[in-house]
Design a protein around this motif. Structure first.
Motif, PDB file in Angstrom:
ATOM      1  N   LEU A  21       0.856  -1.185   0.000  1.00 43.56           N
ATOM      2  CA  LEU A  21       0.000   0.000   0.000  1.00 43.56           C
ATOM      3  C   LEU A  21       0.888   1.229   0.000  1.00 43.56           C
ATOM      4  N   SER A  22       0.432   2.300  -0.634  1.00 39.28           N
ATOM      5  CA  SER A  22       1.101   3.592  -0.509  1.00 39.28           C
ATOM      6  C   SER A  22       0.041   4.649  -0.245  1.00 39.28           C
ATOM      7  N   ALA A  23       0.404   5.642   0.562  1.00 43.39           N
ATOM      8  CA  ALA A  23      -0.562   6.674   0.926  1.00 43.39           C
ATOM      9  C   ALA A  23       0.147   7.995   1.157  1.00 43.39           C
ATOM     10  N   THR A  24      -0.533   9.056   0.826  1.00 39.29           N
ATOM     11  CA  THR A  24      -0.066  10.422   1.044  1.00 39.29           C
ATOM     12  C   THR A  24      -1.072  11.145   1.930  1.00 39.29           C
ATOM     13  N   GLY A  25      -0.559  11.948   2.860  1.00 40.52           N
ATOM     14  CA  GLY A  25      -1.442  12.697   3.752  1.00 40.52           C
ATOM     15  C   GLY A  25      -1.500  12.138   5.150  1.00 40.52           C
ATOM     16  N   VAL A 113       6.505  -0.497   7.570  1.00 39.19           N
ATOM     17  CA  VAL A 113       5.935   0.823   7.296  1.00 39.19           C
ATOM     18  C   VAL A 113       7.107   1.781   7.102  1.00 39.19           C
ATOM     19  N   LEU A 114       7.232   2.335   5.892  1.00 33.07           N
ATOM     20  CA  LEU A 114       8.401   3.117   5.515  1.00 33.07           C
ATOM     21  C   LEU A 114       8.028   4.546   5.146  1.00 33.07           C
ATOM     22  N   ASP A 115       8.868   5.487   5.546  1.00 32.94           N
ATOM     23  CA  ASP A 115       8.719   6.892   5.166  1.00 32.94           C
ATOM     24  C   ASP A 115       9.300   7.056   3.764  1.00 32.94           C
ATOM     25  N   LEU A 116       8.428   7.343   2.805  1.00 32.39           N
ATOM     26  CA  LEU A 116       8.877   7.421   1.414  1.00 32.39           C
ATOM     27  C   LEU A 116       9.879   8.538   1.161  1.00 32.39           C
ATOM     28  N   SER A 117       9.850   9.582   1.963  1.00 31.57           N
ATOM     29  CA  SER A 117      10.774  10.701   1.742  1.00 31.57           C
ATOM     30  C   SER A 117      12.223  10.307   2.002  1.00 31.57           C
ATOM     31  N   LYS A 118      12.447   9.191   2.671  1.00 33.57           N
ATOM     32  CA  LYS A 118      13.803   8.735   2.989  1.00 33.57           C
ATOM     33  C   LYS A 118      14.320   7.696   2.005  1.00 33.57           C
ATOM     34  N   THR A 178       4.697  12.141   5.995  1.00 39.33           N
ATOM     35  CA  THR A 178       3.430  12.369   5.280  1.00 39.33           C
ATOM     36  C   THR A 178       3.145  11.305   4.231  1.00 39.33           C
ATOM     37  N   ASP A 179       4.182  10.756   3.610  1.00 41.27           N
ATOM     38  CA  ASP A 179       4.022   9.763   2.541  1.00 41.27           C
ATOM     39  C   ASP A 179       4.616   8.433   2.996  1.00 41.27           C
ATOM     40  N   VAL A 180       3.854   7.359   2.847  1.00 37.86           N
ATOM     41  CA  VAL A 180       4.314   6.074   3.367  1.00 37.86           C
ATOM     42  C   VAL A 180       4.156   4.955   2.355  1.00 37.86           C
ATOM     43  N   LEU A 181       4.995   3.940   2.531  1.00 39.51           N
ATOM     44  CA  LEU A 181       4.890   2.675   1.812  1.00 39.51           C
ATOM     45  C   LEU A 181       4.747   1.588   2.869  1.00 39.51           C
ATOM     46  N   ILE A 182       3.745   0.740   2.699  1.00 39.04           N
ATOM     47  CA  ILE A 182       3.469  -0.336   3.655  1.00 39.04           C
ATOM     48  C   ILE A 182       3.563  -1.661   2.907  1.00 39.04           C
ATOM     49  N   VAL A 183       4.347  -2.589   3.445  1.00 39.21           N
ATOM     50  CA  VAL A 183       4.584  -3.870   2.775  1.00 39.21           C
ATOM     51  C   VAL A 183       4.321  -5.013   3.737  1.00 39.21           C
ATOM     52  N   ALA A 184       3.499  -5.963   3.330  1.00 33.51           N
ATOM     53  CA  ALA A 184       3.236  -7.175   4.102  1.00 33.51           C
ATOM     54  C   ALA A 184       3.657  -8.372   3.272  1.00 33.51           C
ATOM     55  N   GLU A 185       4.363  -9.333   3.897  1.00 34.08           N
ATOM     56  CA  GLU A 185       4.878 -10.489   3.163  1.00 34.08           C
ATOM     57  C   GLU A 185       4.612 -11.763   3.954  1.00 34.08           C
ATOM     58  N   ALA A 186       4.198 -12.797   3.253  1.00 32.26           N
ATOM     59  CA  ALA A 186       3.910 -14.068   3.914  1.00 32.26           C
ATOM     60  C   ALA A 186       4.272 -15.228   3.001  1.00 32.26           C
ATOM     61  N   LEU A 187       4.508 -16.385   3.633  1.00 29.50           N
ATOM     62  CA  LEU A 187       4.946 -17.570   2.897  1.00 29.50           C
ATOM     63  C   LEU A 187       4.184 -18.836   3.306  1.00 29.50           C
ATOM     64  N   ALA A 227       3.788   0.454  -8.643  1.00 30.98           N
ATOM     65  CA  ALA A 227       4.117   1.864  -8.892  1.00 30.98           C
ATOM     66  C   ALA A 227       3.595   2.708  -7.749  1.00 30.98           C
ATOM     67  N   VAL A 228       4.497   3.457  -7.115  1.00 26.85           N
ATOM     68  CA  VAL A 228       4.136   4.340  -6.011  1.00 26.85           C
ATOM     69  C   VAL A 228       3.923   5.733  -6.563  1.00 26.85           C
ATOM     70  N   HIS A 229       2.715   6.255  -6.400  1.00 26.90           N
ATOM     71  CA  HIS A 229       2.394   7.590  -6.883  1.00 26.90           C
ATOM     72  C   HIS A 229       2.259   8.537  -5.706  1.00 26.90           C
ATOM     73  N   SER A 230       3.025   9.629  -5.706  1.00 28.72           N
ATOM     74  CA  SER A 230       2.961  10.597  -4.621  1.00 28.72           C
ATOM     75  C   SER A 230       2.020  11.729  -4.985  1.00 28.72           C
TER      76      SER A 230
END
Length: 230
Positions: A21-25, A113-118, A178-187, A227-230
């Motif tokens: 997931l990616s989100a802004t705001g 949960v990652l800060d996209l600005s970094k 303000t802008d994040v990328l969230i990644v979940a992984e399972a096996l 694709a992450v859209h800001s």
């Protein structure tokens, strides 16, 4: 920017299911109600320890296959479950991180949960060359071992070490994020059902508490790029 797993990783772990997931705001003002997620985790732990959960056993097998001792290096969801079982609560860090941690507890699936600005350029989960730089939460700089699985950006920064074991302090979510990328992984065997449910739960939380509509995807070997859209 794009997020993806390397072809080699998909080849070595064909059972991988990844939700993104990616989100802004985003801000630090909401106070999400985590009680239902924590109650679910508590119920599961009342029946068996986290080490017996199929979600955790799958990651333990994966860590062992990578030459890591599973009881020394635990996936993030196992570490959270273990702490929750012992202490009965988790520390509050940031509303979004708290929400994702609670959902991770409930479904026993690691969530980053990652800060996209970094993050510089594209982000790929891949085997390390050994030249990447990883910044700890204490500010120290480490270099992942060659062939270790990392979240690496185009600047050679590792935003997670040992795959789902530990995130970097550099891209940790803070009050200014303000802008994040969230990644979940399972096996595990039911990952194809569980990961989409997790993504839906996180998306619902984002819509409810931050009033944002995140971009989402379930990645596969055939469709590995988001694709992450800001």
């Amino acid at each position: 920017m794009y997020f993806q797993h390397s072809p080699r990783l998909w080849s070595e772990h064909p059972g991988l299911v990844a939700g993104v997931l990616s989100a802004t705001g985003i801000d630090a003002s909401p106070s999400p109600d985590l009680s239902s997620h924590l109650a679910r985790a508590k119920d599961r732990l009342g029946s068996s320890p986290e080490s017996e959960f199929p979600e955790i056993q799958a990651w333990r097998r994966t860590f062992a296959s990578m030459g890591l001792k599973p009881t020394q290096y635990r996936c993030a969801s196992e570490a959270l479950l273990r702490r929750f079982r012992k202490e009965g609560a988790l520390p509050r860090l940031h509303p979004l991180v708290d929400l994702c941690n609670a959902i991770s507890l409930a479904l026993a699936v690691p969530v980053a949960v990652l800060d996209l600005s970094k993050i510089t350029g594209d982000l790929e989960v891949r085997h390390a060359t050994g030249d990447e730089e990883y910044v700890t939460f204490g500010g120290d700089v480490e270099h992942p071992a060659p062939d270790e699985v990392v979240f690496a950006d185009e600047a050679g920064r590792a935003h997670a070490r040992r795959w789902t074991n530990r995130q970097s302090g550099l891209s940790a979510v803070r009050g200014s994020t303000t802008d994040v990328l969230i990644v979940a992984e399972a096996l595990h065997d039911t990952a194809a059902t569980d990961v989409p449910r997790l993504v839906e739960a996180v998306a619902a939380g984002l819509a409810e508490h931050w009033h944002v509509s995140p971009g989402t995807a379930i990645l596969s070997r055939a469709r590995p790029r988001f694709a992450v859209h800001s």
